[in-house]
Design a protein around this motif. Structure first.
Motif, PDB file in Angstrom:
ATOM      1  N   ALA A  86       0.812  -1.221   0.000  1.00 20.41           N
ATOM      2  CA  ALA A  86       0.000   0.000   0.000  1.00 20.41           C
ATOM      3  C   ALA A  86       0.850   1.277   0.000  1.00 20.41           C
ATOM      4  O   ALA A  86       0.557   2.222  -0.754  1.00 20.41           O
ATOM      5  CB  ALA A  86      -0.961  -0.019   1.192  1.00 20.41           C
ATOM      6  N   PRO A  87       1.907   1.390   0.795  1.00 18.86           N
ATOM      7  CA  PRO A  87       2.701   2.632   0.772  1.00 18.86           C
ATOM      8  C   PRO A  87       3.339   2.907  -0.589  1.00 18.86           C
ATOM      9  O   PRO A  87       3.612   4.081  -0.908  1.00 18.86           O
ATOM     10  CB  PRO A  87       3.774   2.384   1.842  1.00 18.86           C
ATOM     11  CG  PRO A  87       3.181   1.355   2.755  1.00 18.86           C
ATOM     12  CD  PRO A  87       2.365   0.464   1.864  1.00 18.86           C
ATOM     13  N   SER A  88       3.581   1.874  -1.374  1.00 13.50           N
ATOM     14  CA  SER A  88       4.252   2.087  -2.666  1.00 13.50           C
ATOM     15  C   SER A  88       3.339   2.737  -3.693  1.00 13.50           C
ATOM     16  O   SER A  88       3.816   3.273  -4.704  1.00 13.50           O
ATOM     17  CB  SER A  88       4.764   0.749  -3.214  1.00 13.50           C
ATOM     18  OG  SER A  88       3.677  -0.101  -3.567  1.00 13.50           O
ATOM     19  N   ALA A 134       6.700   4.395 -10.193  1.00 12.90           N
ATOM     20  CA  ALA A 134       7.209   3.037 -10.350  1.00 12.90           C
ATOM     21  C   ALA A 134       8.728   2.996 -10.241  1.00 12.90           C
ATOM     22  O   ALA A 134       9.305   1.995  -9.779  1.00 12.90           O
ATOM     23  CB  ALA A 134       6.762   2.461 -11.697  1.00 12.90           C
ATOM     24  N   GLU A 135       9.398   4.094 -10.671  1.00  8.55           N
ATOM     25  CA  GLU A 135      10.852   4.111 -10.623  1.00  8.55           C
ATOM     26  C   GLU A 135      11.396   4.008  -9.204  1.00  8.55           C
ATOM     27  O   GLU A 135      12.555   3.629  -8.991  1.00  8.55           O
ATOM     28  CB  GLU A 135      11.401   5.401 -11.256  1.00  8.55           C
ATOM     29  CG  GLU A 135      11.167   5.526 -12.749  1.00  8.55           C
ATOM     30  CD  GLU A 135       9.839   6.219 -13.064  1.00  8.55           C
ATOM     31  OE1 GLU A 135       8.901   6.108 -12.221  1.00  8.55           O
ATOM     32  OE2 GLU A 135       9.748   6.851 -14.118  1.00  8.55           O
ATOM     33  N   GLU A 136      10.549   4.314  -8.207  1.00 16.28           N
ATOM     34  CA  GLU A 136      11.012   4.327  -6.816  1.00 16.28           C
ATOM     35  C   GLU A 136      10.630   3.058  -6.051  1.00 16.28           C
ATOM     36  O   GLU A 136      10.775   2.995  -4.837  1.00 16.28           O
ATOM     37  CB  GLU A 136      10.457   5.560  -6.103  1.00 16.28           C
ATOM     38  CG  GLU A 136      10.977   6.873  -6.671  1.00 16.28           C
ATOM     39  CD  GLU A 136      10.431   8.087  -5.934  1.00 16.28           C
ATOM     40  OE1 GLU A 136       9.811   7.882  -4.857  1.00 16.28           O
ATOM     41  OE2 GLU A 136      10.612   9.216  -6.411  1.00 16.28           O
ATOM     42  N   LEU A 137      10.144   2.066  -6.756  1.00 22.34           N
ATOM     43  CA  LEU A 137       9.848   0.798  -6.082  1.00 22.34           C
ATOM     44  C   LEU A 137      11.134   0.199  -5.508  1.00 22.34           C
ATOM     45  O   LEU A 137      12.182   0.211  -6.141  1.00 22.34           O
ATOM     46  CB  LEU A 137       9.222  -0.192  -7.062  1.00 22.34           C
ATOM     47  CG  LEU A 137       7.774   0.073  -7.492  1.00 22.34           C
ATOM     48  CD1 LEU A 137       7.347  -0.934  -8.553  1.00 22.34           C
ATOM     49  CD2 LEU A 137       6.832   0.002  -6.295  1.00 22.34           C
ATOM     50  N   THR A 165       9.181  -5.066  -5.301  1.00 19.32           N
ATOM     51  CA  THR A 165       9.107  -5.918  -6.499  1.00 19.32           C
ATOM     52  C   THR A 165       9.044  -7.393  -6.122  1.00 19.32           C
ATOM     53  O   THR A 165       8.357  -8.180  -6.786  1.00 19.32           O
ATOM     54  CB  THR A 165      10.310  -5.652  -7.413  1.00 19.32           C
ATOM     55  OG1 THR A 165      11.528  -5.851  -6.683  1.00 19.32           O
ATOM     56  CG2 THR A 165      10.281  -4.214  -7.915  1.00 19.32           C
ATOM     57  N   ASP A 166       9.764  -7.784  -5.048  1.00 21.93           N
ATOM     58  CA  ASP A 166       9.672  -9.182  -4.593  1.00 21.93           C
ATOM     59  C   ASP A 166       8.239  -9.513  -4.197  1.00 21.93           C
ATOM     60  O   ASP A 166       7.729 -10.603  -4.500  1.00 21.93           O
ATOM     61  CB  ASP A 166      10.600  -9.411  -3.399  1.00 21.93           C
ATOM     62  CG  ASP A 166      12.063  -9.503  -3.813  1.00 21.93           C
ATOM     63  OD1 ASP A 166      12.327  -9.708  -5.013  1.00 21.93           O
ATOM     64  OD2 ASP A 166      12.942  -9.377  -2.921  1.00 21.93           O
ATOM     65  N   LEU A 167       7.587  -8.592  -3.501  1.00 22.24           N
ATOM     66  CA  LEU A 167       6.209  -8.840  -3.071  1.00 22.24           C
ATOM     67  C   LEU A 167       5.264  -8.957  -4.270  1.00 22.24           C
ATOM     68  O   LEU A 167       4.331  -9.778  -4.256  1.00 22.24           O
ATOM     69  CB  LEU A 167       5.750  -7.722  -2.136  1.00 22.24           C
ATOM     70  CG  LEU A 167       6.363  -7.729  -0.727  1.00 22.24           C
ATOM     71  CD1 LEU A 167       6.041  -6.438   0.012  1.00 22.24           C
ATOM     72  CD2 LEU A 167       5.850  -8.937   0.059  1.00 22.24           C
ATOM     73  N   PRO A 179       8.938   1.727 -16.922  1.00 23.55           N
ATOM     74  CA  PRO A 179       9.732   1.789 -15.688  1.00 23.55           C
ATOM     75  C   PRO A 179       9.366   0.671 -14.705  1.00 23.55           C
ATOM     76  O   PRO A 179      10.229   0.157 -13.994  1.00 23.55           O
ATOM     77  CB  PRO A 179       9.404   3.153 -15.111  1.00 23.55           C
ATOM     78  CG  PRO A 179       9.030   3.978 -16.311  1.00 23.55           C
ATOM     79  CD  PRO A 179       8.293   3.031 -17.208  1.00 23.55           C
ATOM     80  N   LEU A 180       8.051   0.297 -14.679  1.00 27.80           N
ATOM     81  CA  LEU A 180       7.635  -0.796 -13.804  1.00 27.80           C
ATOM     82  C   LEU A 180       8.309  -2.101 -14.226  1.00 27.80           C
ATOM     83  O   LEU A 180       8.823  -2.853 -13.379  1.00 27.80           O
ATOM     84  CB  LEU A 180       6.108  -0.936 -13.841  1.00 27.80           C
ATOM     85  CG  LEU A 180       5.523  -2.121 -13.054  1.00 27.80           C
ATOM     86  CD1 LEU A 180       5.918  -2.051 -11.579  1.00 27.80           C
ATOM     87  CD2 LEU A 180       4.000  -2.167 -13.207  1.00 27.80           C
ATOM     88  N   LEU A 181       8.323  -2.371 -15.537  1.00 30.19           N
ATOM     89  CA  LEU A 181       9.001  -3.579 -16.015  1.00 30.19           C
ATOM     90  C   LEU A 181      10.495  -3.524 -15.715  1.00 30.19           C
ATOM     91  O   LEU A 181      11.125  -4.548 -15.419  1.00 30.19           O
ATOM     92  CB  LEU A 181       8.781  -3.743 -17.516  1.00 30.19           C
ATOM     93  CG  LEU A 181       7.338  -4.048 -17.960  1.00 30.19           C
ATOM     94  CD1 LEU A 181       7.252  -4.112 -19.479  1.00 30.19           C
ATOM     95  CD2 LEU A 181       6.856  -5.351 -17.340  1.00 30.19           C
ATOM     96  N   GLY A 182      11.067  -2.328 -15.797  1.00 31.13           N
ATOM     97  CA  GLY A 182      12.484  -2.179 -15.476  1.00 31.13           C
ATOM     98  C   GLY A 182      12.798  -2.569 -14.047  1.00 31.13           C
ATOM     99  O   GLY A 182      13.906  -3.031 -13.743  1.00 31.13           O
ATOM    100  N   LYS A 183      11.829  -2.372 -13.154  1.00 29.42           N
ATOM    101  CA  LYS A 183      12.007  -2.785 -11.762  1.00 29.42           C
ATOM    102  C   LYS A 183      11.732  -4.276 -11.561  1.00 29.42           C
ATOM    103  O   LYS A 183      12.391  -4.947 -10.768  1.00 29.42           O
ATOM    104  CB  LYS A 183      11.091  -1.967 -10.852  1.00 29.42           C
ATOM    105  CG  LYS A 183      11.550  -0.524 -10.643  1.00 29.42           C
ATOM    106  CD  LYS A 183      12.845  -0.515  -9.834  1.00 29.42           C
ATOM    107  CE  LYS A 183      13.271   0.896  -9.484  1.00 29.42           C
ATOM    108  NZ  LYS A 183      14.488   0.910  -8.644  1.00 29.42           N
ATOM    109  N   LEU A 184      10.721  -4.784 -12.259  1.00 29.84           N
ATOM    110  CA  LEU A 184      10.326  -6.180 -12.077  1.00 29.84           C
ATOM    111  C   LEU A 184      11.298  -7.166 -12.713  1.00 29.84           C
ATOM    112  O   LEU A 184      11.481  -8.283 -12.222  1.00 29.84           O
ATOM    113  CB  LEU A 184       8.924  -6.416 -12.644  1.00 29.84           C
ATOM    114  CG  LEU A 184       7.763  -5.748 -11.904  1.00 29.84           C
ATOM    115  CD1 LEU A 184       6.457  -5.942 -12.684  1.00 29.84           C
ATOM    116  CD2 LEU A 184       7.623  -6.332 -10.502  1.00 29.84           C
TER     117      LEU A 184
END
Length: 716
Positions: free
Chosen positions: A592-594, A599-602, A607-609, A637-642
């Motif tokens: 929830a806080p995310s 997305a760049e700040e995940l 991302t593990d969750l 950017p989300l895919l870049g984190k995942l």
């Protein structure tokens, strides 16, 4: 057998317990023979002959006690002389007469005998040795010198007076001398000269003890005898009139004494052996130990060493392994040192390719151990027996010998063949980086009672720092039915709190990290719980982000018997469906806080969750992600984190990863959102290199019309 009987080299003289070796009976035979010798001759030399450690001192001690306990009219006077203490004939002569005089009664009847014995001793001793007879000071020494000049200085006259006094006294004196075989050649000849010439007195008899072969070897090193065993035997026969050969120490005797000694150890440490332990120790004993425990001293020394070091290890090692290791340490120190040197190979943890079981033929591996034992100083005739003992201790050696080795059984019995327990046998205790079994059980009991104390805190600390060993020990308790039940629910919660904080190094050449060890144990503990308890326990585990990751992986492993990473639920049991919903709800709470950040700040935890959520309930994850995209997150950017950067030669997006993306976004929707980027011309794509690589990988992986993505995806 008391503790004292283990920890000294004194003879067995007590009358308690059975006379296992018949030494009491033989001592009575020796006393009877002394009486017969006395009836036939007024002086004589008897020899008690036996190998080192065979019990000569015990028999000599029993003979003296029996003689001293006879009827007063039959009592022998006993004089013990230790020839080790004297290096020349004069000192030894003075000591002989001093010991005989000391053995005489103190009454007036014996004063004349003492006086004449002293006179004979003075007549044959240099003035410098007179103090040994009478304790003279300098003034007394001057007077003795004057008396010798003015009086009868004939040694033969003094001897005649001493002989007359001893005959008139009519009481036999037995001079006992033990361990003559330990003297040097010159010292031995001095003793025999004393007995044969000087000490040849009426009513004075000698009982001497030695190992015959050793004594013959000593005589052959003397100038008098030379390097000839026949001459040595002839010389010995001139000194000794009667031989008393100690009865042989039979296998039956060794077994009886060993059993008695082992039972004494078990009793003193409040232990008992299971039938399996009895069988294993019997195998070791009858295959090799009995061939090496050939004297009472050897048996006593071996079990004494075991008793001396067992106290700090009771309950923390396998008793049979401990006894075998003690034998190696006591009788084969070179082989014992090999254990530490080759620990990794012996415990099956070596990373050396040359030590792998398939790297050499069986015969070559067995010969390698034979060569090592020989180089370590094991006698050729003992190599095979010692090698069989190593096979009993270490499954790896058993395999090298062509037999089946059970590493799991070694670990379950806390054997030296397990890397988790090896060090205990080397340091005679539980090392500081290990937990004693009693403390381990206390910690489990405290966790079960939800009343953690110091022991539970220590266990959880070790779980973080020594994860692999602690998880294995818990598994062993699960498999062997520990007296202290393994508290599955409490441990799962504690493991969830620990997850992500472990510091233990990977094992098995880096293939198994501490997180995986926790996952495998957690899966087993979860299946130990009744089905209705599993959902609330998993929900409790997921109370923290790291705990939610462990809960997800535990649930996934428990519901996928093949341990694959299928996106599809392998079981539809009610408990698993409830558990998935409960864990997914916890994950959503942690994420929830995310939602208020781009997305760049995940974070890595975020991302593990997200990846874990796709395992628990992808049906609720997909709308959650779409909502995030609708509310400001950008897909690329989300895919870049995942999707983490790939390591050569692995592809950035493989089939399992593509299937995971399908579960989270739906591939059709994913490609629709990315369409402008996928078809963008060179130079118009994203500036971020990693995002550009993701787009290229997606272009290459884009399913053709009618093609469905693979069903497997990797857990990241």
């Amino acid at each position: 057998m008391s503790d004292a009987r283990f920890f000294n080299d004194e003879p067995f003289l007590d009358d308690n317990g059975p006379d296992l070796l018949g030494r009491e009976q033989y001592a009575r035979h020796a006393v009877e023979l002394l009486g017969r010798v006395r009836a036939q001759t007024e002086t004589g030399v008897l020899a008690l002959i036996g190998s080192w450690g065979s019990g000569k001192s015990t028999v000599l001690g029993k003979v003296m006690r029996l003689l001293q306990g006879q009827d007063r009219r039959e009592t022998w006077l006993i004089a013990e002389l230790n020839p080790w203490l004297y290096s020349d004939l004069e000192s030894l002569t003075a000591a002989l007469f001093s010991e005989i005089r000391a053995a005489l009664p103190k009454g007036r009847r014996w004063s004349e005998v003492r006086k004449r014995l002293g006179g004979f001793g003075q007549a044959i001793s240099p003035l410098g040795k007179l103090t040994a007879l009478a304790g003279l000071d300098s003034e007394g020494l001057i007077k003795a010198f004057s008396d010798r000049i003015n009086g009868d200085t004939s040694a033969s006259a003094a001897k005649r007076k001493a002989e007359e006094a001893l005959r008139q006294a009519g009481q036999p004196v037995l001079v006992v001398m033990d361990d003559l075989d330990r003297l040097t050649p010159d010292e031995l000849l001095l003793v025999f000269k004393l007995v044969r010439l000087v000490g040849h007195l009426p009513n004075v008899y000698y009982l001497i003890g030695f190992d015959e072969q050793t004594l013959l070897d000593v005589l052959q090193r003397s100038d008098l005898v030379g390097n000839s065993e026949p001459r040595a035997r002839e010389f010995l026969e001139k000194i000794i009139q009667v031989r008393l050969d100690l009865p042989a120490f039979r296998e039956r005797d060794a077994a009886a004494m060993s059993i008695r000694a082992l039972n004494a150890i078990l009793d003193s440490h409040n232990l008992s052996m299971t039938p399996g332990e009895e069988q294993r120790f019997s195998e070791a004993h009858f295959r090799h130990l009995q061939d090496r425990l050939q004297t009472p001293r050897a048996v006593k020394r071996y079990f004494g060493q075991a008793d001396a070091t067992l106290g700090s290890l009771v309950g923390d090692v396998d008793l049979v392994d401990f006894l075998i290791v003690t034998f190696l340490r006591t009788n084969e120190p070179g082989a014992y040192r090999l254990l530490r040197r080759h620990r990794a190979e012996l415990t099956g943890t070596s990373l050396d390719p040359s030590q792998r079981r398939n790297a050499q033929q069986l015969g070559e591996r067995a010969d390698r151990w034979r060569n090592r034992l020989g180089e370590a100083g094991v006698a050729a005739e003992h190599v095979e027996g010692v090698l069989r003992l190593l096979g009993q201790l270490f499954p790896t050696v058993q395999q090298d010998l062509g037999m089946a080795g059970d590493a799991k059984a070694a670990a379950q019995r806390r054997g030296i063949g397990s890397t988790d327990y090896f060090d205990r046998y080397m340091v005679f205790g539980v090392p500081d980086d290990d937990l004693p079994e009693a403390v381990f059980d206390q910690a489990l009991a405290q966790l079960a009672a939800d009343a953690p104390e110091e022991e539970a805190a220590e266990l959880l600390l070790r779980l973080r720092e020594d994860t692999h060993r602690v998880t294995r020990r818990i598994e062993q308790r699960r498999n062997t039915g520990s007296p202290v039940p393994v508290p599955a629910a409490a441990l799962l919660k504690a493991m969830a709190d620990t997850y992500g904080q472990t510091t233990a190094e990977p094992e098995m050449m880096g293939l198994v990290n501490s997180g995986m060890s926790l996952q495998f144990l957690a899966r087993d503990l979860l299946t130990d719980l009744p089905p209705e308890q599993r959902p609330p326990v998993l929900a409790a585990m997921a109370a923290t982000p790291d705990g939610a990751i462990l809960a997800t992986r535990t649930l996934h492993r428990a519901t996928n018997p093949d341990n694959n990473d299928s996106e599809h639920v392998q079981t539809t049991e009610d408990w698993s469906l409830h558990a998935r919903d409960a864990v997914a709800e916890r994950i959503a709470q942690h994420l929830a806080p995310s939602t208020g950040r781009p997305a760049e700040e995940l974070t890595d935890s975020d991302t593990d969750l997200i990846w874990m959520w796709r395992h628990t309930n992808p049906d609720t994850l997909r709308p959650w992600l779409h909502q995030r995209l609708d509310n400001g997150w950008e897909l690329l950017p989300l895919l870049g984190k995942l999707i983490q950067p790939a390591s050569h030669p692995f592809p950035l997006i493989d089939h399992p990863t593509l299937a995971g993306l399908d579960a989270m976004f739906g591939l059709d929707d994913l490609y629709t959102h990315l369409e402008p980027f996928i078809h963008a011309s060179t130079g118009n794509g994203p500036a971020d290199e990693h995002q550009a690589n993701i787009l290229q990988a997606l272009r290459e992986r884009r399913p053709t019309t009618g093609q469905t993505p693979p069903a497997n995806s990797a857990t990241t």
